[in-house]
Design a protein around this motif. Structure first.
Motif, PDB file in Angstrom:
ATOM      1  N   TYR A  99      22.701  25.646  -1.976  1.00 15.70           N
ATOM      2  CA  TYR A  99      22.223  26.089  -2.760  1.00 15.70           C
ATOM      3  C   TYR A  99      22.565  27.831  -2.965  1.00 15.70           C
ATOM      4  O   TYR A  99      22.512  28.484  -3.310  1.00 15.70           O
ATOM      5  N   GLU A 100      22.682  28.074  -1.274  1.00 13.71           N
ATOM      6  CA  GLU A 100      22.935  29.719  -0.647  1.00 13.71           C
ATOM      7  C   GLU A 100      24.354  30.349  -0.984  1.00 13.71           C
ATOM      8  O   GLU A 100      24.456  31.304  -1.679  1.00 13.71           O
ATOM      9  N   TRP A 102      26.478  28.340  -3.786  1.00 10.05           N
ATOM     10  CA  TRP A 102      26.785  28.944  -5.006  1.00 10.05           C
ATOM     11  C   TRP A 102      25.995  30.137  -5.592  1.00 10.05           C
ATOM     12  O   TRP A 102      26.624  30.605  -5.983  1.00 10.05           O
ATOM     13  N   LYS A 103      24.650  30.342  -4.941  1.00  9.85           N
ATOM     14  CA  LYS A 103      24.036  32.168  -5.347  1.00  9.85           C
ATOM     15  C   LYS A 103      25.320  32.907  -5.190  1.00  9.85           C
ATOM     16  O   LYS A 103      25.461  33.809  -5.460  1.00  9.85           O
ATOM     17  N   LYS A 104      26.581  33.176  -3.386  1.00  6.42           N
ATOM     18  CA  LYS A 104      26.813  33.473  -3.245  1.00  6.42           C
ATOM     19  C   LYS A 104      27.442  33.784  -3.744  1.00  6.42           C
ATOM     20  O   LYS A 104      28.666  34.741  -4.393  1.00  6.42           O
ATOM     21  N   ASN A 106      28.118  32.487  -7.662  1.00  2.76           N
ATOM     22  CA  ASN A 106      27.978  32.985  -8.992  1.00  2.76           C
ATOM     23  C   ASN A 106      27.478  34.405  -8.756  1.00  2.76           C
ATOM     24  O   ASN A 106      28.451  35.459  -9.549  1.00  2.76           O
ATOM     25  N   LYS A 107      26.966  35.258  -7.725  1.00  2.00           N
ATOM     26  CA  LYS A 107      27.063  36.867  -7.539  1.00  2.00           C
ATOM     27  C   LYS A 107      29.021  37.913  -8.294  1.00  2.00           C
ATOM     28  O   LYS A 107      28.644  38.181  -8.194  1.00  2.00           O
TER      29      LYS A 107
END
Length: 211
Positions: A99-100, A102-104, A106-107
């Motif tokens: 998930y981390e 994906w967060k990077k 998406n950012k």
């Protein structure tokens, strides 16, 4: 303070790119075609992968910093880990996409950055036989966010720095060909057929650039 650090980092990155371009040109006759095809908006850059030199020669072709999705194994070295991250590499566990990560990603997309993916997933030791089977990552990401894809063909690096060779050869020529943008529709939950269709477009475009 963060803005100052970002500005300093950007300055050193731009300086490094200028130096790298010069060295690539005088050493291997580095040439880039198709820069007029680079869009001003965010996109996913896909390229064939035949040498450890590939991220460097791609980065040198663009004025803006690129962000690479790279396998986590490359980050094990305490020496290269900080350097890779400074260059914009993001570690990816291909067996367990966290998930981390994906967060990077998406950012970066929200900040209108350029994401680089080698869809073959690893270096191709026999490019004369064509591309390896493409992984789903680039197609899936493009479909999920509706991001266009920019295909880039790399020629020459496979002869200059082969796998298991400690140093590159001085002889050789490097050519980068930037293709036309591939528009991708936004699909909330891409099916296998959707991904397959995009991968076929990616493959066809890369093969044309490598002729």
């Amino acid at each position: 303070m963060k803005k100052i650090k970002k500005a300093i980092s950007h300055f050193f990155y731009k300086t490094l790119i200028i130096i790298v371009r010069f060295l690539l040109k005088i050493t291997w006759g580095y040439k880039v075609e198709g820069k007029e095809n680079i869009p001003s908006r965010s996109f996913i850059l896909v390229a064939n992968h035949v040498s450890i030199l590939d991220p460097i020669v791609i980065g040198a072709a663009f004025d803006k910093r690129l962000f690479y999705l790279a396998k986590k194994e490359l980050f094990k070295s305490k020496i290269f880990n900080p350097f890779l991250r400074w260059l914009g590499a993001i570690d990816v566990d291909r067996k367990d996409f966290k998930y981390e990560t994906w967060k990077k990603i998406n950012k970066l997309i929200k900040e209108n950055e350029i994401i680089v993916i080698f869809p073959e997933g690893t270096r191709n030791d026999h490019p004369e036989m064509g591309l390896l089977e493409l992984k789903d990552g680039a197609a899936s990401l493009a479909l999920t966010h509706g991001l266009p894809i920019l295909p880039v063909g790399i020629k020459g690096t496979e002869k200059i720095w082969r796998r298991k060779k400690f140093f590159p050869q001085v002889k050789g020529r490097i050519k980068i060909r930037i293709g036309k943008i591939i528009e991708i529709p936004k699909v909330r939950r891409p099916s296998k057929e959707d991904i397959k269709e995009v991968n076929e477009k990616i493959k066809a475009n890369l093969m044309e650039l490598l002729k």
